[in-house]
Design an enzyme around this catalytic site. Sequence first.
Site, short mmCIF file in Angstrom:
data_model
loop_
_atom_site.label_atom_id
_atom_site.label_comp_id
_atom_site.label_asym_id
_atom_site.label_seq_id
_atom_site.Cartn_x
_atom_site.Cartn_y
_atom_site.Cartn_z
N ARG A 25 11.41 9.29 4.32
CA ARG A 25 10.30 10.24 4.36
C ARG A 25 10.07 10.74 5.78
O ARG A 25 9.90 9.95 6.70
CB ARG A 25 9.02 9.61 3.81
CG ARG A 25 9.04 9.40 2.30
CD ARG A 25 7.79 8.66 1.83
NE ARG A 25 7.62 8.73 0.39
CZ ARG A 25 8.15 7.87 -0.47
NH1 ARG A 25 8.91 6.89 -0.02
NH2 ARG A 25 7.95 8.00 -1.76
N SER A 141 -1.61 -1.29 -19.89
CA SER A 141 -1.44 -0.25 -18.88
C SER A 141 -0.33 0.71 -19.27
O SER A 141 0.78 0.29 -19.64
CB SER A 141 -1.10 -0.90 -17.53
OG SER A 141 -0.93 0.05 -16.51
N LYS A 160 -1.04 -8.97 -18.74
CA LYS A 160 -0.88 -7.52 -18.79
C LYS A 160 0.18 -7.16 -19.83
O LYS A 160 1.10 -7.93 -20.10
CB LYS A 160 -0.49 -6.95 -17.43
CG LYS A 160 0.88 -7.35 -16.92
CD LYS A 160 1.17 -6.68 -15.59
CE LYS A 160 2.58 -6.99 -15.09
NZ LYS A 160 2.74 -8.40 -14.71
N THR A 249 -11.41 10.72 -7.31
CA THR A 249 -11.20 10.86 -5.87
C THR A 249 -12.07 11.97 -5.32
O THR A 249 -12.45 12.90 -6.03
CB THR A 249 -9.73 11.16 -5.55
OG1 THR A 249 -9.54 11.15 -4.13
CG2 THR A 249 -9.30 12.52 -6.09
N LYS A 252 -9.12 15.30 -3.26
CA LYS A 252 -8.29 16.35 -3.82
C LYS A 252 -9.15 17.59 -4.09
O LYS A 252 -9.39 18.37 -3.18
CB LYS A 252 -7.54 15.82 -5.04
CG LYS A 252 -6.50 14.77 -4.65
CD LYS A 252 -5.72 14.25 -5.81
CE LYS A 252 -4.54 13.38 -5.37
NZ LYS A 252 -4.91 12.19 -4.61
N THR A 281 -14.69 -3.99 3.41
CA THR A 281 -14.19 -2.74 3.99
C THR A 281 -15.34 -1.94 4.59
O THR A 281 -16.37 -1.76 3.95
CB THR A 281 -13.49 -1.89 2.91
OG1 THR A 281 -12.39 -2.61 2.38
CG2 THR A 281 -12.98 -0.58 3.50
N THR A 282 -15.14 -1.44 5.80
CA THR A 282 -16.14 -0.55 6.41
C THR A 282 -16.34 0.66 5.52
O THR A 282 -15.38 1.23 5.00
CB THR A 282 -15.67 -0.10 7.80
OG1 THR A 282 -15.52 -1.26 8.63
CG2 THR A 282 -16.67 0.85 8.44
#
Length: 411
Positions: A25, A141, A160, A249, A252, A281-282
């Site tokens: 990438r 899933s 699962k 989200t 997007k 997490t902050t």
Amino acid sequence: MNQPIDYTAKLSEALDRLHGEGRYRTFIDIERRRGQFPHAVWNCPDGTEKAITVWCGNDYLGMGQHPEVLAAMHEAIDATGAGSGGTRNISGTTIYHKRLEAELADLHGKESALLFTSAYIANDATLSTLPKLFPGLIIYSDALNHASMIEGVRRNGGAKRIFRHNDVQHLRELMAADDPAAPKLVAFESVYSMDGDFGPIEAICDAADEFGALTYIDEVHAVGMYGPRGGGVTERDNLAHRIDIINGTLAKAYGVMGGYIAASERMCDAVRSYAPGFIFTTSLAPAIAAGAAASVAFLKQDQTLRAQHQTQAKILKLRLKGLGLPLIDHGSHIVPVIVGDPKHTKKLSDMLLERHGIYVQPINFPTVPRGTERLRFTPSPVHGPGEIDQLVRAMDDLWSHCALNRAEMSA
């Protein structure tokens, strides 16, 4: 005495494998300029600059440039400064975070919503935490679920089952084979980002009801873009009330950053209290939360951008089909053109950028199966007739003269 391990050589071997397969990438250094999206500047490796058009961005509606979003972010920065100062539990919850969560709960018709730093983290943290809340949980899933969902299911330590993509009958067979008394959850998506197909939401909900399973849907590529207020495909199809947990989200269609789940107040409270990915997490910067809240609120009221977005996607697909290109079209806004070889995909991407000033990133394994490598175009309301004409001419030129010429493409 054992020979010392040459760690640098091991790293080189791993990277060389990617280069050899054509899957390495490359980050393209671009500079978005306010008010000019989808136009940007490419900072070329030789130090020069080149004007380009971005055709692979996830800012689907151009909201990352919207005046109301920018004004809200400026106001929050002026009022509070840059960062949040801590985790949500330790000084990192502000009025901006609470306002955004309220907007998101309202968007999906749920009692509550919970913010994360990304939708990836929201999926991973929530799905890996659910077995702590429901001991013995079995998660079913979809085979093509996003990597974040796969990772969350993998890490949770519970049972699962993977059902064939969009195959509700296979899902039913798997649930029927398990203990009827075991807690169950079905995890799937509304729009699958690589092929652009839709999940059979109603049929999955019917199956979940029959077997007493919870439902978890990823609406990442749909929120803001489908439904009367942008609540996603579940809102469009009047099915949101049948989904227990909705993942979305803010990076997007809403053009900012962050992810979330929307669910019952008790569900969000339990995930908030048990998920390490949330607890440690902050929190999002207040300015980001403020911009996202402004974007969500705006798109609840405005239908114009959604309508324009669908129109531009239909036009682009029609034009590319007219060239005879191998395009996948499931009726969504996703526009994938299959190339089928990683090296050829990378070469085509490079030539679009260098010769035509068109930036579209190659999509290779493991994001998509081997042999289905592709260019995935993401039209937006601000990709006008001129930009579409330029792209279609470039694809016609390169596909006709290069993409089918293996010798030249491999040079």
